[in-house]
Write a protein that holds these residues in place. Structure first.
Motif, mmCIF file in Angstrom:
data_model
loop_
_atom_site.group_PDB
_atom_site.id
_atom_site.type_symbol
_atom_site.label_atom_id
_atom_site.label_comp_id
_atom_site.label_asym_id
_atom_site.label_seq_id
_atom_site.Cartn_x
_atom_site.Cartn_y
_atom_site.Cartn_z
ATOM 1 N N GLU A 19 0.845 -1.193 0.000
ATOM 2 C CA GLU A 19 0.000 0.000 0.000
ATOM 3 C C GLU A 19 0.886 1.251 0.000
ATOM 4 O O GLU A 19 2.038 1.198 0.442
ATOM 5 N N PRO A 20 0.363 2.377 -0.489
ATOM 6 C CA PRO A 20 1.178 3.594 -0.606
ATOM 7 C C PRO A 20 1.909 3.986 0.667
ATOM 8 O O PRO A 20 3.098 4.323 0.626
ATOM 9 N N GLU A 21 1.231 3.941 1.805
ATOM 10 C CA GLU A 21 1.886 4.336 3.056
ATOM 11 C C GLU A 21 2.997 3.373 3.434
ATOM 12 O O GLU A 21 4.026 3.776 3.993
ATOM 13 N N GLU A 22 2.793 2.080 3.131
ATOM 14 C CA GLU A 22 3.843 1.098 3.404
ATOM 15 C C GLU A 22 5.030 1.329 2.474
ATOM 16 O O GLU A 22 6.179 1.166 2.880
ATOM 17 N N GLN A 23 4.753 1.674 1.223
ATOM 18 C CA GLN A 23 5.852 1.981 0.297
ATOM 19 C C GLN A 23 6.673 3.158 0.803
ATOM 20 O O GLN A 23 7.909 3.117 0.774
ATOM 21 N N LYS A 24 5.997 4.193 1.259
ATOM 22 C CA LYS A 24 6.717 5.354 1.785
ATOM 23 C C LYS A 24 7.581 4.971 2.982
ATOM 24 O O LYS A 24 8.714 5.427 3.120
ATOM 25 N N ALA A 25 7.023 4.127 3.845
ATOM 26 C CA ALA A 25 7.740 3.741 5.059
ATOM 27 C C ALA A 25 8.947 2.857 4.752
ATOM 28 O O ALA A 25 9.947 2.885 5.471
ATOM 29 N N GLN A 26 8.858 2.061 3.663
ATOM 30 C CA GLN A 26 9.899 1.068 3.391
ATOM 31 C C GLN A 26 10.794 1.423 2.205
ATOM 32 O O GLN A 26 11.660 0.633 1.835
ATOM 33 N N ILE A 27 10.593 2.601 1.614
ATOM 34 C CA ILE A 27 11.319 2.947 0.399
ATOM 35 C C ILE A 27 12.830 2.850 0.568
ATOM 36 O O ILE A 27 13.551 2.459 -0.359
ATOM 37 N N ASN A 28 13.356 3.165 1.749
ATOM 38 C CA ASN A 28 14.809 3.138 1.951
ATOM 39 C C ASN A 28 15.316 1.867 2.615
ATOM 40 O O ASN A 28 16.514 1.713 2.810
ATOM 41 N N SER A 29 14.410 0.949 2.931
ATOM 42 C CA SER A 29 14.849 -0.262 3.624
ATOM 43 C C SER A 29 14.459 -1.550 2.902
ATOM 44 O O SER A 29 15.101 -2.581 3.097
ATOM 45 N N TYR A 30 13.447 -1.486 2.038
ATOM 46 C CA TYR A 30 12.914 -2.713 1.438
ATOM 47 C C TYR A 30 13.976 -3.476 0.653
ATOM 48 O O TYR A 30 14.091 -4.694 0.771
ATOM 49 N N SER A 31 14.747 -2.752 -0.147
ATOM 50 C CA SER A 31 15.682 -3.427 -1.053
ATOM 51 C C SER A 31 16.943 -3.925 -0.373
ATOM 52 O O SER A 31 17.648 -4.779 -0.931
ATOM 53 N N THR A 82 2.190 6.805 -4.818
ATOM 54 C CA THR A 82 2.273 7.605 -3.587
ATOM 55 C C THR A 82 2.015 9.082 -3.819
ATOM 56 O O THR A 82 1.984 9.863 -2.867
ATOM 57 N N GLY A 83 1.861 9.480 -5.064
ATOM 58 C CA GLY A 83 1.643 10.901 -5.355
ATOM 59 C C GLY A 83 2.880 11.744 -5.138
ATOM 60 O O GLY A 83 2.779 12.957 -4.890
ATOM 61 N N ASN A 84 4.049 11.137 -5.264
ATOM 62 C CA ASN A 84 5.301 11.871 -5.065
ATOM 63 C C ASN A 84 5.500 12.896 -6.183
ATOM 64 O O ASN A 84 5.137 12.653 -7.329
ATOM 65 N N ASP A 85 6.105 14.042 -5.847
ATOM 66 C CA ASP A 85 6.234 15.124 -6.821
ATOM 67 C C ASP A 85 7.624 15.208 -7.451
ATOM 68 O O ASP A 85 7.997 16.238 -8.020
ATOM 69 N N ALA A 86 8.398 14.118 -7.364
ATOM 70 C CA ALA A 86 9.776 14.172 -7.873
ATOM 71 C C ALA A 86 9.827 14.551 -9.341
ATOM 72 O O ALA A 86 10.678 15.345 -9.762
ATOM 73 N N ILE A 87 8.935 13.997 -10.151
ATOM 74 C CA ILE A 87 8.940 14.296 -11.588
ATOM 75 C C ILE A 87 8.282 15.641 -11.867
ATOM 76 O O ILE A 87 8.830 16.470 -12.602
#
Length: 222
Positions: A88-100, A152-157
């Motif tokens: 889920e989006p919130e889980e992706q945000k929470a794990q973006i720097n640790s999942y891989s 996640t609606g991130n605005d990077a792009i």
């Protein structure tokens, strides 16, 4: 219809396996350009015509060695990243720097379980297939980045901090570094340590791209 000699060549057990084993040795020792089909056939205890019955030319023989491991790596990478995409989006945000971080250990296990094949792909001098393989890897990785941004609606792009070109450059840099561990003949233990350090480094960079703002004394440029 198979001719008698061809039929017997096909039916002799172990010939294909011996050809592949000797081809690996030849490509590792002499590279792609200098590898000799005649030498491979002789070492495999067969004839060049028997080899060419199975593989139309040197390129086909080379592909039969490297393509299964290239496909296997891409499939494992896709499976690994699909697990992140399913969050889920919130889980992706929470794990973006640790999942891989832990996942790349499995990728390196795969590489080192097929080390000769990867050395042939990386070091034999046949660069076309390696470039094609890297393109596949980068595409898989980049698609996960884009999925994260959209989900996640991130605005990077939209903010201009990330472009497709930059996403490809960063992904290519990471996986090139990953395979440098093979080129430099590192042990699996040392390779995993270097990949872990690279992950920390790239995670910090991606954090600034995804979050923007200030990094130390440096503000993200407009």
């Amino acid at each position: 219809m198979l001719q008698g000699g061809d039929f017997m060549a096909k039916m002799i057990e172990g010939v294909t396996e011996n050809i592949l084993r000797c081809a690996k040795e030849e490509f590792l020792a002499n590279g792609y350009e200098n590898a000799s089909l005649r030498n491979i056939a002789e070492k495999a205890g067969t004839t060049k015509s028997s080899l060419l019955y199975r593989y139309s030319d040197k390129e086909a023989l080379y592909h039969s060695i490297v393509q299964p491991v290239a496909d296997g790596f891409c499939e494992l990478l896709q499976k690994t990243l699909s697990g992140f995409e399913a969050l889920e989006p919130e889980e992706q945000k929470a794990q973006i720097n640790s999942y891989s971080n832990g996942k790349f250990s499995k990728l390196m296990d795969f590489v080192f379980s097929h080390l000769d094949e990867f050395k042939i792909m990386l070091l034999s001098g046949e660069t076309g297939y390696y470039q094609e393989f890297m393109h596949r890897v980068v595409e898989i990785d980049t698609q996960t980045t884009l999925q994260y941004i959209e989900k996640t609606g991130n605005d990077a792009i939209s903010s201009g901090r990330l472009t497709m070109e930059l996403a490809h450059l960063l992904s290519s840099a990471f996986y090139t570094g990953l395979f440098e561990t093979v080129i430099h003949d590192m042990s699996k233990e040392d390779a995993k340590k270097h990949i872990q350090s690279m992950s920390w480094f790239f995670n910090a960079g991606w954090k600034t791209i995804f979050e923007g703002g200030k990094v130390g004394d440096v503000t993200w440029p407009d």
